[in-house]
Structures are given as structure tokens and as C-alpha cells.
Design a protein around this motif. Structure first.
Motif, PDB file in Angstrom:
ATOM      1  N   GLN A  19      60.655  93.721  19.026  1.00  0.00           N
ATOM      2  CA  GLN A  19      61.908  94.355  18.642  1.00  0.00           C
ATOM      3  C   GLN A  19      62.751  93.351  17.863  1.00  0.00           C
ATOM      4  N   GLN A  68      68.321  97.377  13.845  1.00  0.00           N
ATOM      5  CA  GLN A  68      67.321  97.660  12.829  1.00  0.00           C
ATOM      6  C   GLN A  68      66.825  96.337  12.241  1.00  0.00           C
ATOM      7  N   GLU A  69      65.855  96.427  11.344  1.00  0.00           N
ATOM      8  CA  GLU A  69      65.319  95.223  10.717  1.00  0.00           C
ATOM      9  C   GLU A  69      66.387  94.450   9.961  1.00  0.00           C
ATOM     10  N   ASN A  70      67.380  95.190   9.421  1.00  0.00           N
ATOM     11  CA  ASN A  70      68.461  94.528   8.686  1.00  0.00           C
ATOM     12  C   ASN A  70      69.548  93.988   9.607  1.00  0.00           C
ATOM     13  N   LEU A  87      71.174 100.637  15.253  1.00  0.00           N
ATOM     14  CA  LEU A  87      70.710 102.017  15.115  1.00  0.00           C
ATOM     15  C   LEU A  87      71.083 102.723  16.408  1.00  0.00           C
ATOM     16  N   PRO A  95      63.212 107.310  14.756  1.00  0.00           N
ATOM     17  CA  PRO A  95      63.780 106.001  14.380  1.00  0.00           C
ATOM     18  C   PRO A  95      64.165 105.141  15.579  1.00  0.00           C
ATOM     19  N   LEU A  96      64.746 105.767  16.613  1.00  0.00           N
ATOM     20  CA  LEU A  96      65.150 105.006  17.787  1.00  0.00           C
ATOM     21  C   LEU A  96      64.160 105.148  18.942  1.00  0.00           C
ATOM     22  N   ARG A 127      60.944 103.158  19.439  1.00  0.00           N
ATOM     23  CA  ARG A 127      61.093 101.782  19.910  1.00  0.00           C
ATOM     24  C   ARG A 127      61.687 101.727  21.315  1.00  0.00           C
TER      25      ARG A 127
END
Length: 271
Positions: free
Chosen positions: A3, A57-59, A63, A89-90, A93
Motif C-alpha cells: 500500500q 493514492q499513488e500520488n 482516496l 478504487p478503494l 485495496r
């Protein structure tokens, strides 16, 4: 599953989020799980409300998604019930989260699935499908709710028997609950129903309403009475809209925090 890391240093007292820690994860089956997290000392909510929770998020940006609290308002931890969506999206994970992991929590709970949005009544029906049971798990463990109604009727409709989350707890009438009195627990009625597998009660909620099975355990009338009955709806968008329309045909009016009525839905989840 790796994560993106949560940077605790980027959060201040004025942030809209806090960083909490996962304390427990329970997988009910391959498509349903619940999680518990630490609760900030200052966090307050009314039973039935929802809050934003999420992961980075990756950025690095959060999220977030809205989740109803499944824990009662007095609990030391916050509990949530979620489905597993493999490409979500959430949830794709979140379903891999484990004890000790950090998670984002919003600071401003809100919602309309609260007793404040209902007029006084004799029976409270909580009609749910799937994870729509979550806010009702909060409400049904709230002692204050039992002071408002003669009966609390929790209805949970799912496709398969394995999807009946919290079944044992509800069948036991919340045995071991630290704050409920025996007379409170006796007033709680649990009506689980399954649509795609054999079970003692089968069929959609509307079928149970139409043929009277929904009311079999109640000491009251074997039908909805607008003057006495109050209804909460939580589930899929189609379920909520269908039942809201049915209740309105029966003479029920929708309530809100500003204008209490005879039934409520969670507008934030329906649009």
C-alpha cells in the motif's frame, strides 16, 4: 499487497482527516469483510451516521469513500462493514488491510439514518440489503433507541446465507451487550431473508411485506401503520427507491434532520 504509505507528518490539528490504526479485520466470506480502527477521543457521532474513510493514492492524495459506522456511538473503536470489489478504487485495496495498518478517518460524521429524522412512533423497522445493515448495527446497540419504541425490527436481505453478517449476534438478541437491559433485548426482532439459497425465510423484503411474513414476530399490527410505524431504509439504490415509493403509496412521508417524518433514507448514498 503493498500500500502507498501514509505520511503522518503532513497532518495537523486543522486537517479534515485523522490517521487511525486498524485494530481488527474480519472476513465474513470471499466478498464481505468488516474492520475496526482506533477512535479519536474527540470523535462524536449519532448512531446511524456515516463518515469518510480511506487510503492514500499513488500520488499521495487520500482516496476516500463514505462508510456508515457499524459500531454503537459509545464504543471505544469504530467498526465498518464493506464489500470486496476487485476493481474498486478503494475496496480492491481496503480488503487487504491488516491489523496495525494506518487508515484515514474524516472528522465530520453526518447522515439521515438517525432517530432525530423520525417522528415519535411505536415500532421502528430497519430494512436493509447487503452492507446496508451497517448503520442499523450501530442503532440496534444504542440503548436510547429502545427508549423511543416498543419494538425494533431489523430486516436483512442478502443473496446467500453466508452474506448474513452479524447473524449470530443478532440471533442471540445482542447477548453480552454491556449497555442493553434484558427488556431492551427482548424488544429487538431480527428478520434475515435470503433470495438465492434455501433458508428459513426466503424472498425479497417487498415479498415479506406483501404476504405479512415481515410482521409475524411483532406483537403489533400485521401491516404497516403510518401513524405508529417508522421505517429506515439502507441498501442498493434500486432497493431504496422502490421501498420509498411503496411507503409513500401507503401514506408515509419522508423525514430529514430538519423535518422529521415517518421514514428515512440515506440521501447521500442515493443522490
Amino acid at each position: 499487497m503493498n500500500q502507498p504509505l501514509i505520511d503522518r507528518d503532513q497532518f495537523t490539528e486543522s486537517s479534515a482527516l485523522t490517521i487511525e490504526t486498524i485494530t481488527h479485520v474480519h472476513h465474513w466470506n470471499e466478498s464481505l469483510f468488516s474492520l475496526k480502527m482506533t477512535r479519536p477521543a474527540s470523535f462524536r457521532f449519532r448512531s446511524g451516521e456515516f463518515i469518510m474513510i480511506g487510503l492514500p493514492q499513488e500520488n499521495g492524495k487520500p482516496l476516500l469513500r463514505a462508510y456508515s459506522m457499524a459500531s454503537p456511538s459509545y464504543a471505544d473503536e469504530l467498526e465498518f462493514l464493506s464489500i470486496k470489489v476487485q476493481d474498486g478504487p478503494l475496496t480492491s485495496r481496503l480488503q487487504h488491510i491488516k491489523e496495525g495498518d494506518p487508515i484515514y478517518l474524516g472528522k465530520k460524521p453526518t447522515g439521515t439514518l438517525v432517530t432525530d429524522a423520525l417522528l415519535p412512533g411505536k415500532r421502528l423497522f430497519m430494512l436493509s440489503t447487503g452492507t446496508g445493515l451497517a448503520p442499523f448495527m450501530s442503532l440496534v446497540r444504542d440503548p436510547e433507541v429502545y427508549g423511543m419504541y416498543d419494538e425494533i425490527i431489523v430486516v436483512h436481505s442478502v443473496r446467500q446465507v453466508a452474506d448474513l453478517a452479524y447473524r449470530e449476534l443478532l440471533e442471540s438478541k445482542l447477548e453480552g451487550d454491556p449497555l442493553l437491559e434484558d427488556e431492551d433485548r427482548e424488544r429487538m426482532i431480527y428478520v434475515p431473508t435470503v433470495t438465492r439459497e434455501p433458508f428459513r425465510t426466503q424472498g425479497r423484503i417487498q415479498a415479506l411485506i406483501d404476504d405479512g411474513r415481515l410482521f409475524e414476530q411483532s406483537k403489533g399490527p400485521q401491516r404497516f401503520i403510518p401513524d405508529d410505524d417508522r421505517v429506515m431504509l439502507c441498501g442498493s439504490m434500486a432497493m431504496i427507491k422502490d421501498h420509498a415509493a411503496d411507503l409513500e403509496r401507503r401514506g408515509f412521508t419522508e423525514g430529514s434532520n430538519a423535518q422529521p417524518g415517518q421514514f428515512v433514507i440515506e440521501r447521500a448514498f442515493v443522490g
